[in-house]
Design an enzyme around this catalytic site. Structure first.
Site, mmCIF file in Angstrom:
data_model
loop_
_atom_site.group_PDB
_atom_site.id
_atom_site.type_symbol
_atom_site.label_atom_id
_atom_site.label_comp_id
_atom_site.label_asym_id
_atom_site.label_seq_id
_atom_site.Cartn_x
_atom_site.Cartn_y
_atom_site.Cartn_z
ATOM 1 N N HIS A 186 8.722 -7.046 32.317
ATOM 2 C CA HIS A 186 8.687 -8.514 32.269
ATOM 3 C C HIS A 186 7.366 -9.050 32.835
ATOM 4 O O HIS A 186 7.305 -9.394 34.015
ATOM 5 C CB HIS A 186 9.857 -9.094 33.076
ATOM 6 N N GLU A 246 6.092 -11.844 32.507
ATOM 7 C CA GLU A 246 6.152 -13.269 32.887
ATOM 8 C C GLU A 246 6.313 -13.472 34.389
ATOM 9 O O GLU A 246 5.999 -14.537 34.909
ATOM 10 C CB GLU A 246 7.277 -13.983 32.125
ATOM 11 N N CYS A 274 11.001 -6.633 26.933
ATOM 12 C CA CYS A 274 12.215 -5.919 27.350
ATOM 13 C C CYS A 274 13.154 -5.725 26.158
ATOM 14 O O CYS A 274 12.874 -4.920 25.293
ATOM 15 C CB CYS A 274 12.870 -6.620 28.536
HETATM 16 N N1 GLN Z 1 19.683 -5.111 27.758
HETATM 17 C C1 GLN Z 1 18.510 -4.316 27.799
HETATM 18 C C2 GLN Z 1 18.584 -3.210 28.842
HETATM 19 O O1 GLN Z 1 19.400 -3.259 29.713
HETATM 20 C C3 GLN Z 1 17.276 -5.174 28.017
HETATM 21 C C4 GLN Z 1 17.238 -5.818 29.356
HETATM 22 C C5 GLN Z 1 16.281 -6.981 29.414
HETATM 23 O O2 GLN Z 1 15.833 -7.487 28.389
HETATM 24 N N2 GLN Z 1 15.994 -7.467 30.597
HETATM 25 O O3 GLN Z 1 17.809 -2.296 28.804
#
Ligand code: GLN
Length: 541
Positions: free
Chosen positions: A511, A513, A385
């Site tokens: 994600h 995970e 992410c």
């Molecule tokens: N802050 C980033 C976004 O909003 C990444 C979000 C995250 O890592 N969950 O896109």
């Protein structure tokens, strides 16, 4: 008829109620029963999505895009259950719904006050969650009540579960109370009094526990079990030692050895055989007896608070299971990397580098430095992410000649927004539940590291982000060696980038995970750990 197991906690928090609940589900599934879970959280926020990870720990994202309590992660890791929006209710969500109905006139003239509707709403929510995400219903629904008995916030939930047998029959309900039986060193004794007090609190509300899950450093001797049984009004076989174990996946086995599942099966009149724990024992054995080990640096912002990266830490452990590799985590504060003016000191000697998800600008330069270090030194790199967004910015700044490249999350009017606001979401002013959330399909490029690692060309992964790869920079970044190896089926959203000039460099917008468990380790985590081990062996050769 669905049977209900309610889990409450006493004495103090952090006794592992979530893992106890997950373990009960694990044992029930091992007996061939279908299960589901609910978590009832006493806080007033509608969901944990807007809370700081410092306050709340990880926000666990379900396939259908709900931002939920991290205990749902334990439930999914210990079983094959898939949870969703109706698996986690907070005080805020319950009250929000009741107040909306009151304003709409649903209770018009029925009662003077809406208070009784609160417990009704909680009961309806439990019944809704108990249907499971496919709506088909289950044999056993395990309901964990957050907080500790005695807290004022959890009272409406406790009152609702006290009333519950009136709707479904006492024979279909079991109450398990997770409590602490401390060993007091100066006295050389284990003490039952805190548990007695906490059960008294529960009985004041009208709940008589059937089972006491007693967290203890040592096995509780029969003499003390008898005492607990007598003074807490619980049958002696219902007094279970939940002793401290070295590895959290041992808990179902330890509770089974104490006869917990037998008692629940009898108490609830469930028809089922003995549990088949073969697979689970294999997993525990693999974790306890690794052949190799690797050290993975986690360059993040919330490094002091490991709870913020719960699923990530677990997924790394799972990733080591196929290759019998223990994964040691080295928590590196990204702020420190930048402060020291380079990643060289903090990251030297690690076998793999992971930049996890996150929000906000703090630590960004350090994370980008961590990516540069991994890229230049050929250290296996895994970005998740925000970690993927940092990988994109790193290539832009250091290889594509876009020195000022950034994400518009950090510098809204940046000259080169290589990561920008998700198209179409520009007008969202509301912060709660408005990110790109939940499972989306993604197509992988044939022959890419991503495709080889997944072993398939079509995947579905869970997301939680507002910002996105900016397609205007696609060509320039590809020229700089960044390969786009995964995208949404219509090709518009970049989901995975990798670097073919590097031994193992993979960064994903989602994600992974959230979809890993010890019995089915996530392929990308397994691939990353294997790459880290190969890197370590090569460096030693
Ligand atoms: N802050 C980033 C976004 O909003 C990444 C979000 C995250 O890592 N969950 O896109």
């Amino acid at each position: 008829m669905t049977k209900f197991v309610f889990i409450t906690g006493g004495v103090l928090s952090s006794l592992g109620k979530g893992i106890a609940a997950a373990s009960i589900g694990n044992l029930m599934e091992a007996r061939g029963l279908t299960v589901t879970f609910l978590k009832l959280d006493p806080y007033v926020n509608v969901d944990p999505g807007t809370m700081s990870p410092y306050q709340h720990g990880e926000v666990y994202v379900t396939f259908d895009g709900a931002e939920t309590d991290l205990d749902l992660g334990h439930y999914e890791r210990y079983t094959s259950v898939r949870l969703g929006k109706n698996s986690n209710f907070t005080t805020g969500r319950i009250y929000h719904s009741v107040i909306t109905k009151e304003r709409r006139g649903d209770y018009l003239g029925a009662t003077v006050q809406v208070i009784p509707h609160i417990t009704d709403e909680i009961r309806q929510s439990i019944l809704l969650g108990a249907r499971g995400t496919d709506g088909k219903g289950v044999d056993v629904c395990i309901v964990e009540i957050g907080g500790t008995v005695g807290d004022i916030e959890s009272l409406p939930f406790l009152e609702a579960i006290r009333q519950f047998p009136f709707n479904v029959g006492r024979g279909n309900v079991a109450y398990c109370h997770v409590t602490l039986v401390p060993f007091v060193k100066v006295a050389g004794e284990i003490k039952t009094k805190p548990t007695q007090h906490s059960v008294n609190k529960l009985r004041e509300i009208g709940i008589q526990p059937d089972v006491l899950l007693c967290r203890a450093e040592v096995a509780i001797p029969d003499s003390h079990k008898a005492k607990l049984a007598l003074f807490c009004n619980v049958e002696q076989e219902g007094v279970i030692t939940a002793r401290d174990v070295g590895n959290i996946y041992e808990v179902p086995l330890a509770l089974h050895a104490e006869g917990l599942d037998d008692i629940l099966v009898r108490r609830l009149g469930l028809e089922c055989g003995e549990p088949d724990l073969t697979n689970w024992r294999r997993v525990v054995e693999a974790i306890d007896h690794p052949r190799d080990e690797v050290t993975i640096a986690l360059a993040g912002k919330y490094v002091e608070l490991h709870e913020a990266y719960k699923s990530l830490g677990e997924a790394l452990t799972h990733g080591g299971i196929p290759g019998r590799t223990r994964v040691n985590l080295k928590w590196v504060d990204a702020g420190e990397i930048a402060a020291r003016g380079g990643a060289e000191a903090g990251l030297a000697g690690v076998d793999g580098i992971l930049v996890p998800g996150g929000f906000g600008e703090r630590g960004i330069d350090g994370k980008i430095e961590a990516v540069r270090y991994a890229r230049e030194h050929g250290v296996p790199f895994f970005g998740i992410c925000l970690g993927m967004q940092c990988a994109v910015i790193e290539t832009a700044r250091n290889l594509a000649g876009l020195g000022k490249a950034n994400s518009s999350e950090f510098v809204p009017d940046t000259l080169h927004p290589v990561i920008h606001f998700l198209p179409g979401q520009e007008s969202v002013g509301n912060k709660g539940g408005t990110m790109r959330l939940g499972a989306y399909d993604c197509d992988l490029v044939p022959g890419s590291l991503a495709e080889k690692t997944y072993g398939t060309a079509h995947i579905s992964e869970r997301h939680r982000h507002r910002y996105e790869f900016n397609n205007d920079y696609r060509e320039r970044l590809e020229k700089a060696g960044l390969k786009i190896s995964g995208a949404s089926p219509d090709g518009s959203l970049v989901e995975i980038v990798e670097r073919p000039d590097h031994p193992w460099f993979l960064a994903v917008q989602f994600h992974p995970e959230f979809q890993s468990s010890p019995v089915t380790p996530h392929p990308v985590f397994a691939g990353f750990v294997a790459a880290a081990l190969a890197h370590k062996k090569k460096a030693a050769a």
